[in-house]
Design a protein around this motif. Sequence first.
Motif, PDB file in Angstrom:
ATOM      1  N   ALA A  22     -16.915 -18.329  22.065  1.00 31.60           N
ATOM      2  CA  ALA A  22     -15.687 -17.620  22.434  1.00 31.60           C
ATOM      3  C   ALA A  22     -14.509 -18.096  21.592  1.00 31.60           C
ATOM      4  O   ALA A  22     -13.703 -17.286  21.106  1.00 31.60           O
ATOM      5  N   ALA A  49     -18.873 -13.150  26.787  1.00 28.83           N
ATOM      6  CA  ALA A  49     -18.082 -11.952  27.091  1.00 28.83           C
ATOM      7  C   ALA A  49     -17.220 -12.177  28.331  1.00 28.83           C
ATOM      8  O   ALA A  49     -16.056 -11.766  28.375  1.00 28.83           O
ATOM      9  N   ARG A  50     -17.786 -12.823  29.346  1.00 31.28           N
ATOM     10  CA  ARG A  50     -17.009 -13.105  30.549  1.00 31.28           C
ATOM     11  C   ARG A  50     -15.886 -14.087  30.256  1.00 31.28           C
ATOM     12  O   ARG A  50     -14.778 -13.960  30.770  1.00 31.28           O
ATOM     13  N   LEU A  74     -14.340 -14.503  27.407  1.00 30.22           N
ATOM     14  CA  LEU A  74     -13.303 -13.814  26.637  1.00 30.22           C
ATOM     15  C   LEU A  74     -12.475 -12.883  27.521  1.00 30.22           C
ATOM     16  O   LEU A  74     -11.257 -12.765  27.329  1.00 30.22           O
ATOM     17  N   HIS A  75     -13.113 -12.220  28.470  1.00 32.60           N
ATOM     18  CA  HIS A  75     -12.372 -11.376  29.413  1.00 32.60           C
ATOM     19  C   HIS A  75     -11.339 -12.236  30.154  1.00 32.60           C
ATOM     20  O   HIS A  75     -10.163 -11.850  30.275  1.00 32.60           O
ATOM     21  N   GLU A 108     -10.293  -6.155  29.163  1.00 24.89           N
ATOM     22  CA  GLU A 108     -11.513  -5.490  28.730  1.00 24.89           C
ATOM     23  C   GLU A 108     -11.497  -5.183  27.241  1.00 24.89           C
ATOM     24  O   GLU A 108     -12.472  -5.454  26.528  1.00 24.89           O
ATOM     25  N   SER A 118     -11.828  -8.386  25.227  1.00 23.33           N
ATOM     26  CA  SER A 118     -13.194  -8.900  25.244  1.00 23.33           C
ATOM     27  C   SER A 118     -14.132  -8.061  24.383  1.00 23.33           C
ATOM     28  O   SER A 118     -14.889  -8.593  23.567  1.00 23.33           O
TER      29      SER A 118
END
Length: 269
Positions: A85, A175-176, A178-179, A229, A232
């Motif tokens: 990340a 991904a989580r 980065l969100h 969103e 991410s």
Amino acid sequence: MRKFILTGAIMLCIGSISAQISRSRDVLTRSETEKLKASQAQAFEDCVEGVKLSSEAGSYKGINYIIHTEWTLRKSKFTDAIKLAIDKIIAYEVKGTNAPNLPILKNREIEFFFIKPGRKILNLSKTYSHESGAGADYTDLEECGVIVFTRDRYWRPVRKIVSTVEPKSTKTITARILHAIGHILHEEKLGEKSYWSPLSNFNLNFKKYDEAKAVSDRAAHSSKEFIAELFSYTLMDKQEAILPGNSTNSYRVIEHYFFLYGPVIQFVR
């Protein structure tokens, strides 16, 4: 294929939102602040109460972090995801911007809480009715899987990310992360009063449903989710999949991202 950052019209939009925010009630009353303190504290306790966590501190490229997890023997998977990340944030950094993301993230450590699936992580906006303003609708987004806490019970700034995820796919975990970091950077760039005040124009005037829907269903719920969103998806190299080519809609989505003071990143064009 090259990366670019929209200028010109975007900068006009940024000036416009500054004017809008200045005309809105971008202050928090004492009563609102007290409610937020209580809801942040309660929501965090709901997430981690009774969970046995093993902790480990680390640092990567100047960003300090602490991992708290139930997955005692799989910490390396979470460490790999955090490093990926950070690498993504660096790869999409814009040189010369007034609000670079990496230096912002270096000024305070991030705490990650990785909890085994089965424990509900309820969205604050639905449960405590504050995070995304009066216009947010989370009826079909009860459990969000990742939640961000930027204030403690005394309203001091913190960075706590809680996620229910198995240590299987590094990309899914990244991904989580980065969100969640998108939320953190967004608040710190926009400012706490405009970000949190339930009557600020930022929270009340989320009307770009079509632009947000192009990103994801979750993005269409609020300004904050739209920013997190798109941040991410872009850093996970998925921008072209959701915003193909040089379409007018692609431009409008990115324009709206900057209009809402999203963290400055390089978009693919």
